[in-house]
Scaffold this active site. Structure first.
Site, PDB file in Angstrom:
ATOM      1  N   LYS A  58       2.471  -5.400   2.100  1.00 52.63           N
ATOM      2  CA  LYS A  58       2.276  -6.200   0.877  1.00 52.63           C
ATOM      3  C   LYS A  58       2.513  -5.315  -0.330  1.00 52.63           C
ATOM      4  O   LYS A  58       1.776  -4.361  -0.571  1.00 52.63           O
ATOM      5  CB  LYS A  58       0.860  -6.783   0.797  1.00 52.63           C
ATOM      6  CG  LYS A  58       0.758  -7.762  -0.367  1.00 52.63           C
ATOM      7  CD  LYS A  58      -0.650  -8.169  -0.691  1.00 52.63           C
ATOM      8  CE  LYS A  58      -1.252  -7.411  -1.833  1.00 52.63           C
ATOM      9  NZ  LYS A  58      -0.537  -7.498  -3.122  1.00 52.63           N
ATOM     10  N   GLU A  62      -6.295   5.520   0.814  1.00 51.55           N
ATOM     11  CA  GLU A  62      -5.869   6.523  -0.180  1.00 51.55           C
ATOM     12  C   GLU A  62      -6.246   5.967  -1.544  1.00 51.55           C
ATOM     13  O   GLU A  62      -5.653   4.987  -1.991  1.00 51.55           O
ATOM     14  CB  GLU A  62      -4.341   6.713  -0.124  1.00 51.55           C
ATOM     15  CG  GLU A  62      -3.833   7.382   1.111  1.00 51.55           C
ATOM     16  CD  GLU A  62      -4.142   8.868   1.134  1.00 51.55           C
ATOM     17  OE1 GLU A  62      -4.514   9.436   0.099  1.00 51.55           O
ATOM     18  OE2 GLU A  62      -4.021   9.450   2.218  1.00 51.55           O
ATOM     19  N   CYS A  85      -2.110   9.042  -8.931  1.00 56.67           N
ATOM     20  CA  CYS A  85      -3.448   9.224  -8.352  1.00 56.67           C
ATOM     21  C   CYS A  85      -3.877  10.684  -8.434  1.00 56.67           C
ATOM     22  O   CYS A  85      -5.058  10.972  -8.483  1.00 56.67           O
ATOM     23  CB  CYS A  85      -3.452   8.748  -6.912  1.00 56.67           C
ATOM     24  SG  CYS A  85      -2.153   9.487  -5.948  1.00 56.67           S
ATOM     25  N   GLU A 118     -11.782   7.190 -13.939  1.00 56.19           N
ATOM     26  CA  GLU A 118     -10.327   7.345 -13.837  1.00 56.19           C
ATOM     27  C   GLU A 118      -9.636   6.545 -14.949  1.00 56.19           C
ATOM     28  O   GLU A 118      -9.893   5.366 -15.125  1.00 56.19           O
ATOM     29  CB  GLU A 118      -9.849   6.835 -12.464  1.00 56.19           C
ATOM     30  CG  GLU A 118      -8.400   7.166 -12.177  1.00 56.19           C
ATOM     31  CD  GLU A 118      -7.895   6.616 -10.833  1.00 56.19           C
ATOM     32  OE1 GLU A 118      -8.355   5.543 -10.413  1.00 56.19           O
ATOM     33  OE2 GLU A 118      -7.026   7.270 -10.234  1.00 56.19           O
TER      34      GLU A 118
HETATM   35  P1  NAD Z   1      -5.736  -2.024  -6.769  1.00 57.78           P
HETATM   36  O1  NAD Z   1      -6.783  -1.477  -5.882  1.00 57.78           O
HETATM   37  O2  NAD Z   1      -6.127  -2.986  -7.845  1.00 57.78           O
HETATM   38  O3  NAD Z   1      -4.606  -2.788  -5.923  1.00 57.78           O
HETATM   39  C1  NAD Z   1      -3.981  -2.178  -4.826  1.00 57.78           C
HETATM   40  C2  NAD Z   1      -3.418  -3.237  -3.899  1.00 57.78           C
HETATM   41  O4  NAD Z   1      -4.487  -3.939  -3.275  1.00 57.78           O
HETATM   42  C3  NAD Z   1      -2.547  -4.295  -4.586  1.00 57.78           C
HETATM   43  O5  NAD Z   1      -1.426  -4.563  -3.781  1.00 57.78           O
HETATM   44  C4  NAD Z   1      -3.473  -5.503  -4.638  1.00 57.78           C
HETATM   45  O6  NAD Z   1      -2.808  -6.751  -4.655  1.00 57.78           O
HETATM   46  C5  NAD Z   1      -4.245  -5.345  -3.347  1.00 57.78           C
HETATM   47  N1  NAD Z   1      -5.532  -6.062  -3.314  1.00 57.78           N
HETATM   48  C6  NAD Z   1      -6.336  -6.399  -4.348  1.00 57.78           C
HETATM   49  N2  NAD Z   1      -7.436  -7.040  -3.901  1.00 57.78           N
HETATM   50  C7  NAD Z   1      -7.330  -7.117  -2.558  1.00 57.78           C
HETATM   51  C8  NAD Z   1      -8.151  -7.656  -1.517  1.00 57.78           C
HETATM   52  N3  NAD Z   1      -9.321  -8.263  -1.789  1.00 57.78           N
HETATM   53  N4  NAD Z   1      -7.734  -7.543  -0.231  1.00 57.78           N
HETATM   54  C9  NAD Z   1      -6.562  -6.913   0.050  1.00 57.78           C
HETATM   55  N5  NAD Z   1      -5.738  -6.408  -0.886  1.00 57.78           N
HETATM   56  C10 NAD Z   1      -6.115  -6.490  -2.176  1.00 57.78           C
HETATM   57  O7  NAD Z   1      -5.001  -0.758  -7.388  1.00 57.78           O
HETATM   58  P2  NAD Z   1      -3.924  -0.687  -8.556  1.00 57.78           P
HETATM   59  O8  NAD Z   1      -4.592  -0.971  -9.859  1.00 57.78           O
HETATM   60  O9  NAD Z   1      -2.732  -1.468  -8.166  1.00 57.78           O
HETATM   61  O10 NAD Z   1      -3.532   0.879  -8.476  1.00 57.78           O
HETATM   62  C11 NAD Z   1      -4.247   1.879  -9.078  1.00 57.78           C
HETATM   63  C12 NAD Z   1      -5.190   2.578  -8.129  1.00 57.78           C
HETATM   64  O11 NAD Z   1      -4.487   3.089  -6.996  1.00 57.78           O
HETATM   65  C13 NAD Z   1      -5.810   3.791  -8.800  1.00 57.78           C
HETATM   66  O12 NAD Z   1      -7.178   3.889  -8.503  1.00 57.78           O
HETATM   67  C14 NAD Z   1      -5.049   4.960  -8.180  1.00 57.78           C
HETATM   68  O13 NAD Z   1      -5.704   6.186  -8.249  1.00 57.78           O
HETATM   69  C15 NAD Z   1      -4.832   4.471  -6.793  1.00 57.78           C
HETATM   70  N6  NAD Z   1      -3.730   5.212  -6.148  1.00 57.78           N
HETATM   71  C16 NAD Z   1      -4.022   6.087  -5.124  1.00 57.78           C
HETATM   72  C17 NAD Z   1      -3.002   6.832  -4.540  1.00 57.78           C
HETATM   73  C18 NAD Z   1      -3.281   7.807  -3.405  1.00 57.78           C
HETATM   74  O14 NAD Z   1      -2.370   8.125  -2.659  1.00 57.78           O
HETATM   75  N7  NAD Z   1      -4.484   8.313  -3.238  1.00 57.78           N
HETATM   76  C19 NAD Z   1      -1.699   6.673  -4.976  1.00 57.78           C
HETATM   77  C20 NAD Z   1      -1.445   5.790  -6.012  1.00 57.78           C
HETATM   78  C21 NAD Z   1      -2.471   5.052  -6.581  1.00 57.78           C
END
Ligand code: NAD
Length: 489
Positions: free
Chosen positions: A173, A248, A282, A381
């Site tokens: 997704k 992650e 991240c 963050e």
């Molecule tokens: P998010 O957690 O809002 O969304 C991530 C994904 O989860 C999206 O595809 C979203 O549609 C999906 N999602 C949302 N609610 C869900 C649910 N209830 N069930 C299943 N899927 C669901 O994150 P974001 O705002 O898109 O990205 C930013 C975050 O990602 C930051 O905290 C960043 O640090 C983290 N990040 C971590 C890494 C790593 O490798 N550690 C890399 C990049 C980003």
């Protein structure tokens, strides 16, 4: 407006519902994205389950799977310029970074393609008479992969490549923000010759798409990247299928600078660690911990260097700093900066939208100086271009400040003293430590965090094991009849 399709069971389909994707540099809708529904997710997972057991995929040798990944890597390299333009358009990430990053992502597919036939089982010298025993490694099953909006091609490669090399099938997704490059990437699986259903790529929102996918009963493995709040939902969703889950998550990564550091190099590494990718990374080195003796000079040098950063349209090769990906992100950063200033942070530079770019989600490179440890910018963050600086007295104080966070993804240590670098790297609680450098990646190295930064590791050879499970096989080699049935052998 350009319209994208989702890719389910080997078919590109126009979704019944769509939503608009906003170009962050112009704040205007530019494309229609498929809003994949629960029914779409169900079809994709069922197709992945069928494909997992179908001999078109399960009958391939590991070497043949590896070759498919090599072909995919070649196609990805050829498509990199087009995919980079799409990522830049849809997320505002500058073209300089998207071009080089996407070309490098091909190495992840090559690395795991090469590992595909090197994952051996194990013969066990078992402690029983007349018995032979061995362990096999089998692919775990259908993988639900979920990625956030930044670096979607990279964050999917670290899931897709080891999963496919191991023989799993994947339903991915894409994020609802900036999904264009992943949806365009889907056609390369088709061209590379992966059987239908082995990879499906959807996009949609958390509740109606991500939730259905991660709680689906046919899913055996969840690989999630995103924020800690969503991660809690994912873990709750996985209660339905008890899928093996890796997470992650975010970070508040510290960069520690000692008085003997090479300041020219350190300043550039700090800029790279935070202001590259507009801080939407991240591993952003968002907490700068500086020895008090070099605080004034380092702050001054950072100010001078940051003032030269070229802000501009993300699709220009001259631009070093583009817009944030979404308005939501801009509002979040403005709010956290305001709360931090109210709590006593001193504004060194930035802290506002640039007057040269009033259209687009631009926010200036920002530096905040903190004299106390309880200011929100040191703990929450941003996922944006805001550097928070905190001075330290000595090594012990530096380590305590570095570890004063529930996160633990990355850290940087700048010193010429090797013994100190070793000591401090052992004491810091983070999954990655960069010494005299920052923000380096390679398929050969694991990636992941402590605490709220996540669970499990991606990258490196070990990550492939997480897409397999062992099967223990026992063979009795005696023709003598089994005697007493009431004792365990
Ligand atoms: P998010 O957690 O809002 O969304 C991530 C994904 O989860 C999206 O595809 C979203 O549609 C999906 N999602 C949302 N609610 C869900 C649910 N209830 N069930 C299943 N899927 C669901 O994150 P974001 O705002 O898109 O990205 C930013 C975050 O990602 C930051 O905290 C960043 O640090 C983290 N990040 C971590 C890494 C790593 O490798 N550690 C890399 C990049 C980003």
């Amino acid at each position: 407006m350009r319209e994208f399709q989702h890719y389910i069971d080997g078919q590109f389909e126009t979704a019944a519902q769509t939503f608009e994707s906003i170009d962050p540099a112009s704040e205007t809708p530019w494309a229609l994205m498929p809003r994949s529904t629960a029914e779409d997710v169900d079809r994709a997972v069922k197709a992945a389950f069928r494909a997992f057991h179908d001999s078109k995929w399960s009958g391939l040798t590991a070497t043949q799977r590896g070759k498919l990944l090599f072909r995919l890597a070649d196609l990805l390299e050829q498509a990199a310029p087009e995919l980079a333009e799409l990522e830049t358009r849809d997320t505002g990430k500058i073209i300089r970074e998207t071009r080089s990053q996407i070309t490098y992502i091909a190495e992840y597919y090559r690395y795991y393609g090469g590992l595909a036939d090197k994952l051996d089982g194990r013969y066990v010298s078992i402690d029983k008479a007349d018995t032979e025993a061995y362990q096999l490694r089998e692919p775990i099953g259908v993988v639900a992969a979920i990625v956030p909006w930044n670096s979607q091609l990279f964050l999917s490669a670290v899931k897709l490549a080891p999963a496919l090399a191991a023989g799993c099938t994947v339903v991915l997704k894409a994020s609802e923000d900036g999904p264009a490059p992943l949806l365009a990437f889907a056609r390369l699986f088709h061209e590379a010759g992966f059987p239908s259903g082995v990879v499906s790529i959807l996009t949609g929102f958390g509740e109606d798409c991500g939730q259905v996918l991660t709680s689906h009963p046919l899913v055996a493995r969840i690989a999630f990247t995103g924020g800690p709040e969503t991660a809690r939902h994912i873990v709750r969703n996985s209660a339905h299928n008890l899928a093996y889950t890796t997470l992650e998550l975010g970070g508040k990564s510290p960069i520690l600078v000692f008085p003997d550091a090479d300041l020219d190099s350190t300043v550039n590494a700090i800029i790279a660690g935070l202001f590259a990718a507009t801080g939407q990374s991240c591993v952003a080195g968002s907490r700068l911990l500086v020895h008090k003796d070099i605080l004034p000079i380092l702050v001054e040098r950072l100010k001078v260097r940051a003032a030269t950063i070229r802000i501009g349209p993300p699709d220009s090769m001259d631009t070093e700093f583009g817009p944030l990906a979404t308005k939501r992100q801009l509002v979040h950063i403005e709010d956290l900066v305001a709360r931090s200033l109210n709590a006593g942070a001193e504004l060194i530079m930035g802290g506002k939208r640039p007057s040269s770019h009033t259209t687009g989600y631009y926010y200036e490179p920002t530096i905040l100086l903190c004299k106390q440890k309880d200011i929100p910018c040191l703990h929450e963050e941003f996922f944006g271009p805001v550097l928070s600086i905190l001075p330290f007295e000595n090594e012990e104080d530096a380590i305590a400040s570095a570890n004063n966070t529930p996160f633990g993804l990355a850290s940087g240590i700048f010193t010429r003293d090797l013994a100190r670098a070793k000591r401090v790297s052992s004491a810091i609680r983070s999954g990655i430590v960069w010494i005299n450098t920052y923000r380096m990646i390679s398929p050969l190295m694991p990636f992941g965090g402590y605490g709220l930064s996540g669970l499990g590791r991606e990258g490196g050879a070990e990550a492939m094991l997480d897409y397999t499970r062992t099967k223990s096989v026992w063979i009795r080699t005696s023709d003598e009849p089994i005697s007493d049935p009431f004792v365990m052998r």
